[in-house]
Design an enzyme around this catalytic site. Structure first.
Site, PDB file in Angstrom:
ATOM      1  N   LYS A 229       0.842  -1.211   0.000  1.00 13.48           N
ATOM      2  CA  LYS A 229       0.000   0.000   0.000  1.00 13.48           C
ATOM      3  C   LYS A 229       0.869   1.250   0.000  1.00 13.48           C
ATOM      4  O   LYS A 229       0.669   2.178  -0.792  1.00 13.48           O
ATOM      5  CB  LYS A 229      -0.914   0.027   1.228  1.00 13.48           C
ATOM      6  CG  LYS A 229      -1.586   1.371   1.474  1.00 13.48           C
ATOM      7  CD  LYS A 229      -2.457   1.360   2.702  1.00 13.48           C
ATOM      8  CE  LYS A 229      -1.740   1.558   4.000  1.00 13.48           C
ATOM      9  NZ  LYS A 229      -1.379   2.952   4.286  1.00 13.48           N
ATOM     10  N   ASN A 230       1.865   1.280   0.882  1.00 11.68           N
ATOM     11  CA  ASN A 230       2.650   2.500   1.059  1.00 11.68           C
ATOM     12  C   ASN A 230       3.681   2.730  -0.038  1.00 11.68           C
ATOM     13  O   ASN A 230       4.362   3.745  -0.051  1.00 11.68           O
ATOM     14  CB  ASN A 230       3.297   2.512   2.445  1.00 11.68           C
ATOM     15  CG  ASN A 230       2.247   2.687   3.517  1.00 11.68           C
ATOM     16  OD1 ASN A 230       1.095   3.039   3.223  1.00 11.68           O
ATOM     17  ND2 ASN A 230       2.607   2.429   4.761  1.00 11.68           N
TER      18      ASN A 230
ATOM     19  N   CYS B   9      -4.659  12.884  12.677  1.00  9.02           N
ATOM     20  CA  CYS B   9      -5.360  11.594  12.578  1.00  9.02           C
ATOM     21  C   CYS B   9      -5.227  10.866  13.900  1.00  9.02           C
ATOM     22  O   CYS B   9      -4.548  11.345  14.811  1.00  9.02           O
ATOM     23  CB  CYS B   9      -4.857  10.785  11.395  1.00  9.02           C
ATOM     24  SG  CYS B   9      -3.454   9.748  11.744  1.00  9.02           S
TER      25      CYS B   9
ATOM     26  N   ASP C 253       4.659   0.764  12.192  1.00  8.40           N
ATOM     27  CA  ASP C 253       3.464   0.094  11.656  1.00  8.40           C
ATOM     28  C   ASP C 253       3.354  -1.361  12.103  1.00  8.40           C
ATOM     29  O   ASP C 253       2.373  -2.029  11.772  1.00  8.40           O
ATOM     30  CB  ASP C 253       3.451   0.171  10.125  1.00  8.40           C
ATOM     31  CG  ASP C 253       3.315   1.598   9.620  1.00  8.40           C
ATOM     32  OD1 ASP C 253       3.550   1.833   8.424  1.00  8.40           O
ATOM     33  OD2 ASP C 253       2.994   2.479  10.436  1.00  8.40           O
TER      34      ASP C 253
HETATM   35  C1  EPZ Z   1       4.283   6.973   6.214  1.00  6.57           C
HETATM   36  O1  EPZ Z   1       3.508   8.055   6.749  1.00  6.57           O
HETATM   37  C2  EPZ Z   1       3.334   5.772   6.144  1.00  6.57           C
HETATM   38  N1  EPZ Z   1       2.212   6.102   5.285  1.00  6.57           N
HETATM   39  C3  EPZ Z   1       2.831   5.434   7.544  1.00  6.57           C
HETATM   40  O2  EPZ Z   1       2.043   4.252   7.468  1.00  6.57           O
HETATM   41  C4  EPZ Z   1       4.018   5.143   8.448  1.00  6.57           C
HETATM   42  O3  EPZ Z   1       3.569   4.939   9.758  1.00  6.57           O
HETATM   43  C5  EPZ Z   1       4.993   6.335   8.429  1.00  6.57           C
HETATM   44  O4  EPZ Z   1       5.379   6.641   7.083  1.00  6.57           O
HETATM   45  C6  EPZ Z   1       6.250   6.050   9.226  1.00  6.57           C
HETATM   46  O5  EPZ Z   1       6.878   4.910   8.782  1.00  6.57           O
HETATM   47  C7  EPZ Z   1       2.379   6.036   3.941  1.00  6.57           C
HETATM   48  O6  EPZ Z   1       3.430   5.744   3.417  1.00  6.57           O
HETATM   49  C8  EPZ Z   1       1.190   6.362   3.104  1.00  6.57           C
HETATM   50  P1  EPZ Z   1       6.378  10.418   8.158  1.00  6.57           P
HETATM   51  P2  EPZ Z   1       4.064   9.561   6.695  1.00  6.57           P
HETATM   52  O7  EPZ Z   1       6.278  11.654   7.353  1.00  6.57           O
HETATM   53  O8  EPZ Z   1       4.771   9.779   5.426  1.00  6.57           O
HETATM   54  C9  EPZ Z   1       6.494  13.723  11.615  1.00  6.57           C
HETATM   55  C10 EPZ Z   1       0.202   2.841   7.796  1.00  6.57           C
HETATM   56  O9  EPZ Z   1      -0.186   2.292   8.841  1.00  6.57           O
HETATM   57  N2  EPZ Z   1       6.482  14.712  10.512  1.00  6.57           N
HETATM   58  O10 EPZ Z   1       7.580   9.578   8.010  1.00  6.57           O
HETATM   59  O11 EPZ Z   1       2.942  10.451   7.042  1.00  6.57           O
HETATM   60  C11 EPZ Z   1       5.178  12.958  11.727  1.00  6.57           C
HETATM   61  O12 EPZ Z   1       4.219  13.658  12.451  1.00  6.57           O
HETATM   62  C12 EPZ Z   1       0.663   4.311   7.826  1.00  6.57           C
HETATM   63  O13 EPZ Z   1       0.263   2.270   6.689  1.00  6.57           O
HETATM   64  C13 EPZ Z   1       6.629  16.052  10.810  1.00  6.57           C
HETATM   65  O14 EPZ Z   1       6.740  16.438  11.972  1.00  6.57           O
HETATM   66  O15 EPZ Z   1       5.082   9.517   7.931  1.00  6.57           O
HETATM   67  C14 EPZ Z   1       5.630  11.673  12.396  1.00  6.57           C
HETATM   68  O16 EPZ Z   1       5.666  11.860  13.761  1.00  6.57           O
HETATM   69  C15 EPZ Z   1       0.366   4.981   9.121  1.00  6.57           C
HETATM   70  N3  EPZ Z   1       6.628  16.942   9.773  1.00  6.57           N
HETATM   71  C16 EPZ Z   1       7.024  11.462  11.833  1.00  6.57           C
HETATM   72  O17 EPZ Z   1       7.452  12.722  11.330  1.00  6.57           O
HETATM   73  C17 EPZ Z   1       6.491  16.560   8.462  1.00  6.57           C
HETATM   74  O18 EPZ Z   1       6.474  17.401   7.562  1.00  6.57           O
HETATM   75  C18 EPZ Z   1       7.108  10.447  10.697  1.00  6.57           C
HETATM   76  O19 EPZ Z   1       6.180  10.810   9.702  1.00  6.57           O
HETATM   77  C19 EPZ Z   1       6.343  15.184   8.184  1.00  6.57           C
HETATM   78  C20 EPZ Z   1       6.353  14.271   9.223  1.00  6.57           C
END
Ligand code: EPZ
Length: 419
Positions: A22-23, A116, A304
């Site tokens: 999916k991701n 979320c 995850d």
């Molecule tokens: C991706 O989300 C995945 N989703 C998530 O999977 C996964 O949990 C996550 O990466 C971490 O591995 C998809 O790929 C569609 P991040 P993403 O940006 O890209 C903070 C699932 O269950 N952050 O790496 O949104 C954020 O709040 C889902 O399949 C900022 O602060 O994750 C988090 O605490 C859930 N500022 C951390 O970084 C930003 O601009 C990691 O987020 C971006 C992120």
């Protein structure tokens, strides 16, 4: 709303086919927006989230034909560059359309994703990246509005290794003037996969999978035909299900090299995890050893998989501490597991799990995708009949989970429209 009924106590045996990731698929549908032409995507999982991203690219003007696992996407008549609230509120990954739209059309208007269940999840790093590439970025009426005559290469240091941020900026920089260097990038296999697709489309991306990525911008890109990598989180979920039920399961079409931290934790807990042909075999017998786990960006233990692994630790001998460092609110499964007799104490970002002899069935509520998968696993081992409510959360990210579990011998059924 559908629910699941799971009667616990059966060990899982046999072979399960792992679906496309999916991701990886979600950003790949967005990357198609970068080039005119007809793309073919294969090994696409049949998921609600895929339906949502297809709806979005169709709204932008793409023609999408076929159905998962093979989709034909024609992007030569795109005529919109906005992702409305209606789409983004359903799935925050829709924000990954921003980079490609901005790079290809010089403007994009995408609804700012709200928080979320698992955390606030800001996109400040994405916006910082677009500004560094020369875009004017404003927030208007809940929308990110980004404009740029032409993006130009830059050096961007992420404050933290963000998967979505790395992906969005990598896609935008592919069509920018000059060279972009991304530092402190996310190293997830899905980021590497997106770079692979970008390069097949004529981009020049080097270093994906490491914390430093270099992108030499190109003038234009071409359509692609690509088969998506297997889903390491779906695979990890079935690995835990196999282990906790004392089963013997072969996961077919699964990449062990993408799951070393998960496999290592399962072995530490007492399971056997071995590569076999195009897959991985998991075998285990109780009692399980308690072991601590701390979620980290890849190649660390994936957030995850935190909830699913916690269920195994609920039945382990002794006490384990599970620390969630990536998202600030990812213990929604804990009160539901407590309803099934688990002994878990939350202390800030850590959960102290004291192993109990058994779990007992109950009616439990799904809250987010991975918490729901964990509750399904708990239902497989709990004494009695567990009812899982709001399983639409699971349908977002697990293809045919009821059929796949039943195929391994589980006693599980979907109850349609169960009030
Ligand atoms: C991706 O989300 C995945 N989703 C998530 O999977 C996964 O949990 C996550 O990466 C971490 O591995 C998809 O790929 C569609 P991040 P993403 O940006 O890209 C903070 C699932 O269950 N952050 O790496 O949104 C954020 O709040 C889902 O399949 C900022 O602060 O994750 C988090 O605490 C859930 N500022 C951390 O970084 C930003 O601009 C990691 O987020 C971006 C992120």
């Amino acid at each position: 709303m559908d629910s699941f009924v799971i009667r616990g106590g059966r060990s899982l045996h046999g072979t399960v086919e792992i679906s496309g990731a999916k991701n990886a698929a979600l950003p790949i549908f967005c990357v198609s927006l970068l080039a005119e032409g007809v793309h073919f995507f294969r090994n696409v999982p049949r998921l609600n989230d895929i339906d949502t991203i297809v709806e979005l690219v169709r709204y932008l003007g793409a023609e999408v034909e076929g159905e998962a696992p093979v989709l034909r996407v024609a992007t030569d008549r795109l005529h919109r560059f906005d992702a409305p609230y209606e789409h983004v509120k359903k799935m925050r990954a829709s924000v990954l359309a921003l980079g490609p739209l901005l790079a290809r059309f010089g403007e994009a208007r995408v609804s700012l994703p709200g928080g979320c269940a698992i955390g606030a999840r800001p996109i400040d790093q994405h916006l910082k990246g677009f500004e560094a590439l020369g875009a004017q970025v404003t927030i208007e009426h809940g929308y990110v509005v980004a404009k740029a005559q032409r993006l130009r290469g830059a050096e961007i240091v992420f404050d933290l290794p963000t998967v979505g941020g790395t992906e969005n900026i990598m896609m935008a920089a592919a069509l920018a003037d000059g060279r972009t260097t991304l530092l402190n990038c996310a190293r997830e296999p899905e980021v590497e996969e997106l770079a692979r697709v970008l390069n097949k489309m004529g981009a020049n991306v080097v270093g994906a999978g490491t914390d430093t990525i270099h992108i030499e911008g190109v003038r234009e890109m071409r359509p692609v035909d690509h088969a998506i990598i297997p889903d390491r989180i779906e695979a990890g979920t079935y690995m835990v299900a196999a282990a906790i039920t004392g089963g013997d399961v072969l996961l077919h079409n699964c990449r062990l090299d993408h799951m070393e931290s998960v496999a290592a934790k399962l072995v530490q807990a007492g399971a056997s995890v071995t590569a076999e042909g195009q897959g991985v075999r998991v075998r285990a017998k109780a009692p399980f050893r308690a072991c601590d786990a701390t979620t980290m960006p890849y190649p660390g233990f994936p957030t995850d998989m935190q909830a699913q692994f916690m269920v195994l630790m609920c039945l382990a001998k002794g006490e384990s501490v599970i620390t969630e460092t990536v998202f600030e609110n990812r213990f929604m499964h804990v009160p539901e597991l407590a309803r099934m007799g688990a002994d878990i104490e939350i202390r800030g970002r850590a959960a102290v799990v004291r192993g109990v002899p058994k779990l007992s069935a109950a009616t439990v509520m799904c809250s987010d995708l991975r918490a729901s998968a964990a509750l399904a696993i708990a239902g497989l081992v709990a004494e009695g009949e567990t009812r899982l409510l709001r399983v639409y959360h699971i349908d977002r990210g697990y293809e045919d989970i009821v059929a796949k579990l039943a195929g391994l011998g589980a006693d599980v059924e979907r109850v349609r429209g169960d009030a």
